[in-house]
Design a protein around this motif. Structure first.
Motif, PDB file in Angstrom:
ATOM      1  N   TYR A  60       0.980  -1.521  -0.663  1.00 38.64           N
ATOM      2  CA  TYR A  60       0.132   0.016   0.455  1.00 38.64           C
ATOM      3  C   TYR A  60       0.778   1.434  -0.350  1.00 38.64           C
ATOM      4  CZ  TYR A  60      -3.809  -3.032   1.518  1.00 38.64           C
ATOM      5  OH  TYR A  60      -4.911  -3.694   1.307  1.00 38.64           O
TER       6      TYR A  60
ATOM      7  N   TYR B 280      -8.261   8.793   4.022  1.00 36.62           N
ATOM      8  CA  TYR B 280      -7.661   7.012   4.365  1.00 36.62           C
ATOM      9  C   TYR B 280      -6.920   5.993   3.702  1.00 36.62           C
ATOM     10  CZ  TYR B 280     -12.853   7.766   6.009  1.00 36.62           C
ATOM     11  OH  TYR B 280     -13.846   7.702   6.823  1.00 36.62           O
TER      12      TYR B 280
ATOM     13  N   GLU C 293      -7.760   1.903  -0.857  1.00 26.76           N
ATOM     14  CA  GLU C 293      -8.686   0.268  -0.273  1.00 26.76           C
ATOM     15  C   GLU C 293      -8.094  -0.838  -1.086  1.00 26.76           C
ATOM     16  OE1 GLU C 293     -13.176   1.187  -1.520  1.00 26.76           O
ATOM     17  OE2 GLU C 293     -12.754   3.591  -0.379  1.00 26.76           O
ATOM     18  N   ASN C 294      -8.219  -1.380  -0.503  1.00 23.80           N
ATOM     19  CA  ASN C 294      -7.780  -2.898  -0.817  1.00 23.80           C
ATOM     20  C   ASN C 294      -8.979  -3.463  -2.213  1.00 23.80           C
ATOM     21  OD1 ASN C 294      -6.997  -5.934  -1.408  1.00 23.80           O
ATOM     22  ND2 ASN C 294      -8.573  -6.746   0.551  1.00 23.80           N
TER      23      ASN C 294
ATOM     24  N   TYR D 136     -10.357  -1.731   3.607  1.00 25.12           N
ATOM     25  CA  TYR D 136      -8.875  -1.525   3.998  1.00 25.12           C
ATOM     26  C   TYR D 136      -7.897  -2.314   4.660  1.00 25.12           C
ATOM     27  CZ  TYR D 136     -11.723   3.224   3.590  1.00 25.12           C
ATOM     28  OH  TYR D 136     -12.435   3.821   2.895  1.00 25.12           O
TER      29      TYR D 136
ATOM     30  N   THR E 234      -2.659  -1.203   8.447  1.00 25.84           N
ATOM     31  CA  THR E 234      -2.207   0.845   8.226  1.00 25.84           C
ATOM     32  C   THR E 234      -1.795   1.325   9.436  1.00 25.84           C
ATOM     33  OG1 THR E 234      -3.610   2.727   8.050  1.00 25.84           O
ATOM     34  CG2 THR E 234      -4.346   1.273   8.399  1.00 25.84           C
TER      35      THR E 234
ATOM     36  N   ALA F 208      -7.721   3.984  10.127  1.00 29.38           N
ATOM     37  CA  ALA F 208      -8.708   3.953   8.454  1.00 29.38           C
ATOM     38  C   ALA F 208     -10.283   4.400   9.433  1.00 29.38           C
ATOM     39  CB  ALA F 208      -9.091   2.232   8.606  1.00 29.38           C
TER      40      ALA F 208
END
Length: 265
Positions: free
Chosen positions: A198, A229, A232-233, A244, A248, A252
């Protein structure tokens, strides 16, 4: 025992951590654990020139026989029966297993920098202060057993955390009102569960504090004021359903505002 999502089967399965000395673990490289060994080195300096100050530290950690979890292995029915015979009765409900291992070495090195600037010195004109905190850390696996650690596990060990993070802020105090603005940056990271890298992100925080009396104050602020944010996956709908990444580093939940009151005795 933990329950996790299996990307191949696309369903929840039970995963277990078994002793590295179990016969089932020994077949795929499990061994009795040994002590970790490390060689550490660091070098730093500090500069204080009145209105400006900075400190910088370089560190290097070479770790051998590092202890961490192995990759995940599938548990066959015969393996489950062997574990049950060894006294691990929960094995009858397991689909996968892993164990702790010494089968790799790592080298971690990085730089920490903290700097501040106060025009006119402490308590200078307008009470303005600028600050910067910077960190860059790099971890590399220098030796490992492919039988025990696969490429995904290696990448997780090296890239699960952002390699670079910095935070720059400015605080201004005028007529008793204190205002803060902060810009933070997190570099990209790798999520082993999603098997995806990411990108990084910038975040903005804002805060203002007003003294109601000599002892009382009111503060209003916004964390992640721009409501950023993580990316996104793209596989969420067809695989695990996580919109998400769970890894992270900045959450999120988007931005939020707050109001708080303080009183000093």
């Amino acid at each position: 025992m933990t329950t996790g999502f299996n990307r191949t089967l696309r369903e929840l399965v039970n995963n277990g951590t078994i002793p590295s000395t179990s016969r089932v673990a020994e077949v795929v490289g499990g061994k009795p654990l040994d002590a970790e060994k490390s060689v550490n080195a660091s070098l730093g300096f500090v500069v204080d020139a009145g209105a400006f100050s900075v400190s910088a530290d370089y560190f290097r950690i070479a770790l051998s026989n590092r202890i961490a979890l192995s990759q995940v292995f599938s548990l066959e029915p015969a393996d489950a029966e062997r574990l049950i015979a060894e006294g691990i009765t929960s094995a009858r409900n397991l689909a996968n297993f892993r164990f702790f291992t010494n089968e790799f070495d790592t080298r971690t090195q990085g730089l920490d920098v903290v700097a501040s600037f106060v025009p006119g010195g402490a308590g200078g004109t307008g009470g303005t202060e600028f600050s910067l905190a910077f960190n860059h850390t790099n971890t590399r696996v220098t030796r490992y057993s492919p039988q025990v650690l696969d490429e995904v596990r290696i990448r997780q060990l090296e890239d699960a955390l952002p390699g670079t993070r910095w935070m720059a802020s400015a605080r201004r105090t005028l007529a008793g009102v204190s205002a803060l603005a902060r810009l933070s940056y997190y570099a990209g990271w790798f999520d082993a569960r999603d098997d995806r890298a990411y990108p990084g992100e910038y975040l903005v925080d804002l805060e203002a504090s007003y003294p109601v009396t000599e002892a009382a104050s009111v503060t209003i602020g916004a964390q992640n004021a721009l409501n950023r944010y993580p990316q996104e996956n793209p596989d969420a709908a067809t695989v695990a359903g996580n919109r998400y990444s769970s890894q992270t580093p900045f959450g999120a939940s988007g931005g939020f505002v707050y109001v708080k009151a303080g009183y000093r005795w």
